[in-house]
Design a protein around this motif. Structure first.
Motif, PDB file in Angstrom:
ATOM      1  N   SER A   1       0.833  -1.193   0.000  1.00  0.00           N
ATOM      2  CA  SER A   1       0.000   0.000   0.000  1.00  0.00           C
ATOM      3  C   SER A   1       0.872   1.249   0.000  1.00  0.00           C
ATOM      4  O   SER A   1       1.905   1.304   0.655  1.00  0.00           O
ATOM      5  CB  SER A   1      -0.893  -0.026   1.239  1.00  0.00           C
ATOM      6  OG  SER A   1      -1.776   1.053   1.243  1.00  0.00           O
ATOM      7  N   LYS A   2       0.422   2.262  -0.747  1.00  0.00           N
ATOM      8  CA  LYS A   2       1.168   3.525  -0.847  1.00  0.00           C
ATOM      9  C   LYS A   2       0.262   4.674  -0.431  1.00  0.00           C
ATOM     10  O   LYS A   2      -0.934   4.679  -0.756  1.00  0.00           O
ATOM     11  CB  LYS A   2       1.668   3.753  -2.276  1.00  0.00           C
ATOM     12  CG  LYS A   2       2.559   2.639  -2.815  1.00  0.00           C
ATOM     13  CD  LYS A   2       3.117   2.976  -4.192  1.00  0.00           C
ATOM     14  CE  LYS A   2       2.068   2.959  -5.291  1.00  0.00           C
ATOM     15  NZ  LYS A   2       1.582   1.605  -5.607  1.00  0.00           N
ATOM     16  N   GLY A   3       0.831   5.659   0.266  1.00  0.00           N
ATOM     17  CA  GLY A   3       0.054   6.805   0.707  1.00  0.00           C
ATOM     18  C   GLY A   3       0.017   7.896  -0.345  1.00  0.00           C
ATOM     19  O   GLY A   3       1.023   8.549  -0.625  1.00  0.00           O
ATOM     20  N   VAL A   4      -1.147   8.115  -0.935  1.00  0.00           N
ATOM     21  CA  VAL A   4      -1.309   9.157  -1.956  1.00  0.00           C
ATOM     22  C   VAL A   4      -1.487  10.502  -1.256  1.00  0.00           C
ATOM     23  O   VAL A   4      -2.361  10.662  -0.406  1.00  0.00           O
ATOM     24  CB  VAL A   4      -2.531   8.871  -2.847  1.00  0.00           C
ATOM     25  CG1 VAL A   4      -2.691   9.961  -3.914  1.00  0.00           C
ATOM     26  CG2 VAL A   4      -2.414   7.497  -3.502  1.00  0.00           C
ATOM     27  N   MET A   5      -0.640  11.462  -1.623  1.00  0.00           N
ATOM     28  CA  MET A   5      -0.692  12.787  -1.000  1.00  0.00           C
ATOM     29  C   MET A   5      -1.667  13.690  -1.758  1.00  0.00           C
ATOM     30  O   MET A   5      -1.521  13.901  -2.956  1.00  0.00           O
ATOM     31  CB  MET A   5       0.705  13.404  -0.988  1.00  0.00           C
ATOM     32  CG  MET A   5       1.720  12.621  -0.160  1.00  0.00           C
ATOM     33  SD  MET A   5       3.318  13.458   0.022  1.00  0.00           S
ATOM     34  CE  MET A   5       3.954  13.346  -1.662  1.00  0.00           C
ATOM     35  N   LEU A   6      -2.663  14.204  -1.031  1.00  0.00           N
ATOM     36  CA  LEU A   6      -3.653  15.109  -1.615  1.00  0.00           C
ATOM     37  C   LEU A   6      -3.594  16.444  -0.871  1.00  0.00           C
ATOM     38  O   LEU A   6      -3.761  16.501   0.348  1.00  0.00           O
ATOM     39  CB  LEU A   6      -5.064  14.526  -1.499  1.00  0.00           C
ATOM     40  CG  LEU A   6      -5.305  13.168  -2.169  1.00  0.00           C
ATOM     41  CD1 LEU A   6      -6.754  12.732  -1.991  1.00  0.00           C
ATOM     42  CD2 LEU A   6      -4.943  13.200  -3.640  1.00  0.00           C
TER      43      LEU A   6
ATOM     44  N   THR B   1       1.191  14.884  -6.361  1.00  0.00           N
ATOM     45  CA  THR B   1       2.631  15.090  -6.573  1.00  0.00           C
ATOM     46  C   THR B   1       3.414  13.833  -6.235  1.00  0.00           C
ATOM     47  O   THR B   1       4.621  13.775  -6.494  1.00  0.00           O
ATOM     48  CB  THR B   1       3.147  16.248  -5.710  1.00  0.00           C
ATOM     49  OG1 THR B   1       2.818  15.980  -4.336  1.00  0.00           O
ATOM     50  CG2 THR B   1       2.513  17.566  -6.139  1.00  0.00           C
ATOM     51  N   GLY B   2       2.740  12.835  -5.653  1.00  0.00           N
ATOM     52  CA  GLY B   2       3.444  11.581  -5.391  1.00  0.00           C
ATOM     53  C   GLY B   2       2.960  10.832  -4.174  1.00  0.00           C
ATOM     54  O   GLY B   2       1.920  11.145  -3.581  1.00  0.00           O
ATOM     55  N   TYR B   3       3.717   9.809  -3.821  1.00  0.00           N
ATOM     56  CA  TYR B   3       3.394   8.926  -2.699  1.00  0.00           C
ATOM     57  C   TYR B   3       4.230   9.306  -1.477  1.00  0.00           C
ATOM     58  O   TYR B   3       5.424   9.583  -1.592  1.00  0.00           O
ATOM     59  CB  TYR B   3       3.636   7.468  -3.082  1.00  0.00           C
ATOM     60  CG  TYR B   3       2.805   7.023  -4.259  1.00  0.00           C
ATOM     61  CD1 TYR B   3       1.430   6.860  -4.136  1.00  0.00           C
ATOM     62  CD2 TYR B   3       3.386   6.788  -5.506  1.00  0.00           C
ATOM     63  CE1 TYR B   3       0.649   6.463  -5.213  1.00  0.00           C
ATOM     64  CE2 TYR B   3       2.617   6.398  -6.599  1.00  0.00           C
ATOM     65  CZ  TYR B   3       1.251   6.234  -6.441  1.00  0.00           C
ATOM     66  OH  TYR B   3       0.481   5.862  -7.516  1.00  0.00           O
ATOM     67  N   TYR B   4       3.597   9.283  -0.325  1.00  0.00           N
ATOM     68  CA  TYR B   4       4.216   9.731   0.913  1.00  0.00           C
ATOM     69  C   TYR B   4       5.471   8.916   1.248  1.00  0.00           C
ATOM     70  O   TYR B   4       5.408   7.700   1.399  1.00  0.00           O
ATOM     71  CB  TYR B   4       3.192   9.610   2.046  1.00  0.00           C
ATOM     72  CG  TYR B   4       3.607  10.221   3.355  1.00  0.00           C
ATOM     73  CD1 TYR B   4       3.783  11.594   3.482  1.00  0.00           C
ATOM     74  CD2 TYR B   4       3.813   9.425   4.472  1.00  0.00           C
ATOM     75  CE1 TYR B   4       4.144  12.163   4.691  1.00  0.00           C
ATOM     76  CE2 TYR B   4       4.179   9.982   5.688  1.00  0.00           C
ATOM     77  CZ  TYR B   4       4.345  11.349   5.788  1.00  0.00           C
ATOM     78  OH  TYR B   4       4.713  11.912   6.989  1.00  0.00           O
ATOM     79  N   ARG B   5       6.592   9.620   1.320  1.00  0.00           N
ATOM     80  CA  ARG B   5       7.876   9.026   1.703  1.00  0.00           C
ATOM     81  C   ARG B   5       8.276   7.839   0.819  1.00  0.00           C
ATOM     82  O   ARG B   5       8.942   6.903   1.272  1.00  0.00           O
ATOM     83  CB  ARG B   5       7.853   8.580   3.172  1.00  0.00           C
ATOM     84  CG  ARG B   5       7.778   9.752   4.148  1.00  0.00           C
ATOM     85  CD  ARG B   5       7.720   9.274   5.579  1.00  0.00           C
ATOM     86  NE  ARG B   5       7.765  10.402   6.508  1.00  0.00           N
ATOM     87  CZ  ARG B   5       7.558  10.297   7.820  1.00  0.00           C
ATOM     88  NH1 ARG B   5       7.302   9.120   8.339  1.00  0.00           N
ATOM     89  NH2 ARG B   5       7.620  11.361   8.581  1.00  0.00           N
ATOM     90  N   LYS B   6       7.833   7.870  -0.432  1.00  0.00           N
ATOM     91  CA  LYS B   6       8.191   6.787  -1.356  1.00  0.00           C
ATOM     92  C   LYS B   6       8.677   7.401  -2.668  1.00  0.00           C
ATOM     93  O   LYS B   6       7.954   7.382  -3.686  1.00  0.00           O
ATOM     94  CB  LYS B   6       7.008   5.843  -1.566  1.00  0.00           C
ATOM     95  CG  LYS B   6       6.737   4.956  -0.341  1.00  0.00           C
ATOM     96  CD  LYS B   6       5.673   3.929  -0.596  1.00  0.00           C
ATOM     97  CE  LYS B   6       5.611   2.904   0.522  1.00  0.00           C
ATOM     98  NZ  LYS B   6       5.636   3.451   1.872  1.00  0.00           N
ATOM     99  N   PRO B   7       9.883   7.944  -2.673  1.00  0.00           N
ATOM    100  CA  PRO B   7      10.393   8.611  -3.883  1.00  0.00           C
ATOM    101  C   PRO B   7      10.530   7.673  -5.077  1.00  0.00           C
ATOM    102  O   PRO B   7      10.295   8.091  -6.219  1.00  0.00           O
ATOM    103  CB  PRO B   7      11.760   9.157  -3.439  1.00  0.00           C
ATOM    104  CG  PRO B   7      12.127   8.369  -2.219  1.00  0.00           C
ATOM    105  CD  PRO B   7      10.837   8.020  -1.552  1.00  0.00           C
TER     106      PRO B   7
ATOM    107  N   ASP C   1       8.444   6.106 -10.389  1.00  0.00           N
ATOM    108  CA  ASP C   1       7.892   5.079 -11.291  1.00  0.00           C
ATOM    109  C   ASP C   1       6.550   5.530 -11.878  1.00  0.00           C
ATOM    110  O   ASP C   1       6.199   5.164 -12.998  1.00  0.00           O
ATOM    111  CB  ASP C   1       7.693   3.759 -10.549  1.00  0.00           C
ATOM    112  CG  ASP C   1       9.007   3.046 -10.282  1.00  0.00           C
ATOM    113  OD1 ASP C   1      10.010   3.388 -10.948  1.00  0.00           O
ATOM    114  OD2 ASP C   1       9.030   2.163  -9.403  1.00  0.00           O
ATOM    115  N   ALA C   2       5.793   6.292 -11.088  1.00  0.00           N
ATOM    116  CA  ALA C   2       4.431   6.661 -11.496  1.00  0.00           C
ATOM    117  C   ALA C   2       4.365   7.969 -12.264  1.00  0.00           C
ATOM    118  O   ALA C   2       3.496   8.145 -13.127  1.00  0.00           O
ATOM    119  CB  ALA C   2       3.528   6.751 -10.267  1.00  0.00           C
ATOM    120  N   ILE C   3       5.274   8.914 -11.953  1.00  0.00           N
ATOM    121  CA  ILE C   3       5.228  10.236 -12.581  1.00  0.00           C
ATOM    122  C   ILE C   3       6.523  10.465 -13.347  1.00  0.00           C
ATOM    123  O   ILE C   3       7.608  10.486 -12.758  1.00  0.00           O
ATOM    124  CB  ILE C   3       5.030  11.344 -11.520  1.00  0.00           C
ATOM    125  CG1 ILE C   3       3.751  11.077 -10.708  1.00  0.00           C
ATOM    126  CG2 ILE C   3       4.953  12.711 -12.186  1.00  0.00           C
ATOM    127  CD1 ILE C   3       3.552  12.018  -9.534  1.00  0.00           C
TER     128      ILE C   3
END
Length: 601
Positions: free
Chosen positions: A196-201, A426-432, A437-439
């Motif tokens: 699971s990845k934390g999506v930042m909104l 802008t990305g996933y929390y603490r998962k550069p 990979d996604a952006i």
């Protein structure tokens, strides 16, 4: 009228506008009545939450977790947190202990707000495994605390900590200093394809999404909106924020299983839902038609036929229906369509957003034919929900609508849908690494969904990561097959199997009640459900229904063998995510023997 105030002050600004008008309601299960909450009361509690969070020492942009089913307290906490520039992280009410431990540790959470007994028990057991976790705040006062629990407090006790400090200068300063690029939420993905990845909104993403949705939806302060999906789901969350910004009234449905009862009691004008809801409505109507005979059956079939011609063949494309057709439609509108809507509880319907999975063409056509304005859309957590949705006129069945304002869509390699715009994360929390990979370097978010654009309409074809390649080198989209077969009234759940196999097979969870009715009608004898599902006549019934539905697919895409399961797929065994999506890898492992058996010569 849309209020575009920042979330730190939105509820308070709406209270100035609407005062004692009902902002939301919820069912009191002890008295079995719906209790209204005015905008003034909403604002009052939100201020107390903000003051109490400050008293707890919550920092700017600190992460707070909400582990609860839908309750007014979830919204009190959200907007109270925004008032002190904190971040809320909703957990699904059905999350397991391991999921809670992972999310709490990943986001270094100190305070978890829990709903009922299940969530409290899970969270309390998680505490020894979460070094940062200091306190649980319990929404439901009937929750029985563990005798060893010396730190948790009930929500009312929590509110006392800030009593009398609602006008604190620090509170005013924090609310005034909220920045558009502050994080509002971190939403953890359901993990169908890995961790699971934390999506930042951010607040800016919600702000821009609300303005874009307001431009295309006829939502207003007269609407009554039933909350069906969990607030944890970006669809319901962003939609609810839009409703509050428009001054619409929310009816908060606590227990998902009670939604049909809630529909009858609330009579909403709007409700966002997933396609499965409408599939069940369709199945119910088909069952009713199958039971009728003579003139009543003929009228029901004619009503659907007339509705299709009137609403889809004419109105949808901007044409005026012939007078005779229009008169027949008006007759059915006051009789058959009205009865159907009243039976569901949506006789006051305005429109009903639907997304989260593909909507079968038959379902979409049927719903619009009977005069229900279902707005099909497409979006992701990473896009703050809506990317596209049906326009008022000119929608194309089979599509997911036209693009929202300010969202760019490009079709990339393997027909992947790429997104760019103000509402894209802008990305996933603490998962550069996951973010990279996604952006890509040009700012395009890679959705993992394949599709195409045609005449301004977006079409989905498959989930790229879910594509199966048979041992014969043919590619199969399991979702396309599953969507088609799931409309059958005898099929509740289905998992298509094909990856590295020589042909396509399926695990099917039947609608057990219908199978029992069929057995009774045919006089079949059986010991238990497992025995009944093996009966040659039941097997033949499903074979015939599957073959009828899959005719449009190429021969290599069609289900050759299937197994009927006596128990449904479950979250407890890890086979379903919290959003009820299949975890294919877990299904493949749990049912390996049954799957292998289907491929024996």
């Amino acid at each position: 009228m849309l209020n575009t105030s920042l979330f730190s002050v939105l509820v308070h600004e709406q209270a100035k506008r609407y005062g004692d008008k009902t902002a939301m309601s919820y069912r009191d299960y002890e008295k079995n009545v719906w209790v209204p909450v005015s905008w003034n009361r909403f604002s009052e509690v939100v201020r107390k939450v903000s003051a109490s969070l400050l008293a707890l020492g919550v920092d700017v942009q600190e992460n707070l977790a909400v582990f609860s089913q839908n309750m007014p307290e979830c919204l009190y906490l959200d907007f109270g947190a925004y008032g002190v520039r904190a971040v809320t992280i909703p957990f699904y009410a059905t999350s397991s202990e391991s999921q809670v431990v992972y999310m709490v540790n990943d986001a270094e959470i100190r305070y978890v707000f829990v709903g009922e007994q299940y969530q409290y028990d899970i969270a309390f057991r998680s505490m020894p495994h979460c070094p940062t976790l200091q306190k649980l705040i319990i929404f439901d006062s009937s929750v029985v605390k563990n005798p060893q629990d010396t730190v948790s407090v009930y929500f009312e006790e929590f509110l006392q900590a800030g009593a009398g400090h609602e006008e604190n200068e620090e509170l005013k300063r924090r609310a005034a200093e909220l920045r558009m690029d502050d994080l509002a939420n971190i939403l953890y993905t359901s993990g169908t394809t890995g961790a699971s990845k934390g999506v930042m909104l951010s607040h800016r993403m919600y702000h821009d999404a609300i303005i874009a949705n307001d431009a295309v939806l006829t939502l207003g302060e007269k609407d009554v909106v039933l909350n069906f999906l969990p607030f944890t789901h970006v669809f319901e969350r962003a939609w609810s924020y839009l409703c509050l910004s428009e001054g619409a009234q929310l009816a908060v449905n606590l227990r998902p299983a009670d939604v049909l009862q809630s529909l009858q009691e609330v009579h909403p004008t709007c409700m966002c839902a997933v396609p499965r809801f409408w599939e069940k409505v369709y199945a119910g109507v088909q069952e009713k038609i199958a039971q009728e005979t003579g003139l009543r059956k003929a009228m029901m079939l004619d009503a659907i036929k007339v509705g299709k011609m009137h609403n889809i063949d004419y109105l949808r494309v901007g044409k005026t229906p012939p007078l005779l057709l229009h008169l027949k439609y008006k007759f059915y509108e006051k009789t058959i369509y009205a009865l159907l809507k009243k039976t569901i509880g949506i006789e006051n319907g305005n429109f009903f957003p639907t997304a989260g999975a593909a909507v079968p063409d038959e379902i979409c056509e049927f719903v619009h034919s009977v005069g229900i304005n279902m707005i099909v859309g497409y979006g992701l957590t990473e896009s703050t929900a809506t990317v596209s949705c049906f326009p008022d006129k000119g929608y194309e069945i089979g599509s997911v609508g036209t693009l929202m304002p300010d969202v760019e869509v490009k079709i990339g390699e393997n027909n992947e849908i790429l997104l760019r715009g103000k509402t894209i994360t802008t990305g996933y929390y603490r998962k550069p690494e996951a973010t990279a990979d996604a952006i890509d370097k040009d700012g395009w978010f890679h959705t993992g969904d394949a599709g195409h654009l045609k005449d301004g309409h977006l079409y989905l074809t498959e989930r790229i990561k879910d594509l199966f390649k048979t041992s014969n080198g043919k590619y199969v989209s399991p979702q396309a097959l599953e969507t088609k077969l799931a409309i059958d009234r005898y099929i509740d759940q289905i998992a298509v199997i094909a990856d590295q196999r020589k042909f396509v097979s399926a695990l099917i969870v039947p609608v057990y009640g219908f199978v029992k009715d069929y057995a009774k009608e045919k006089g079949l004898e059986y010991k238990d459900m497992a025995d009944l599902l093996q009966h040659p006549k039941v097997q033949a019934l499903f074979r015939a229904r599957i073959d009828t539905l899959q005719q449009q697919f190429a021969h290599y895409e069609q289900v050759k063998r299937f197994t009927l399961l006596p128990e449904p797929f479950s979250m407890e065994r890890g086979e379903l995510t919290n959003t009820l999506k299949l975890k294919r890898s877990v299904v493949a492992t749990n049912y390996k023997e049954l799957i292998d058996k289907m491929y024996e010569e």
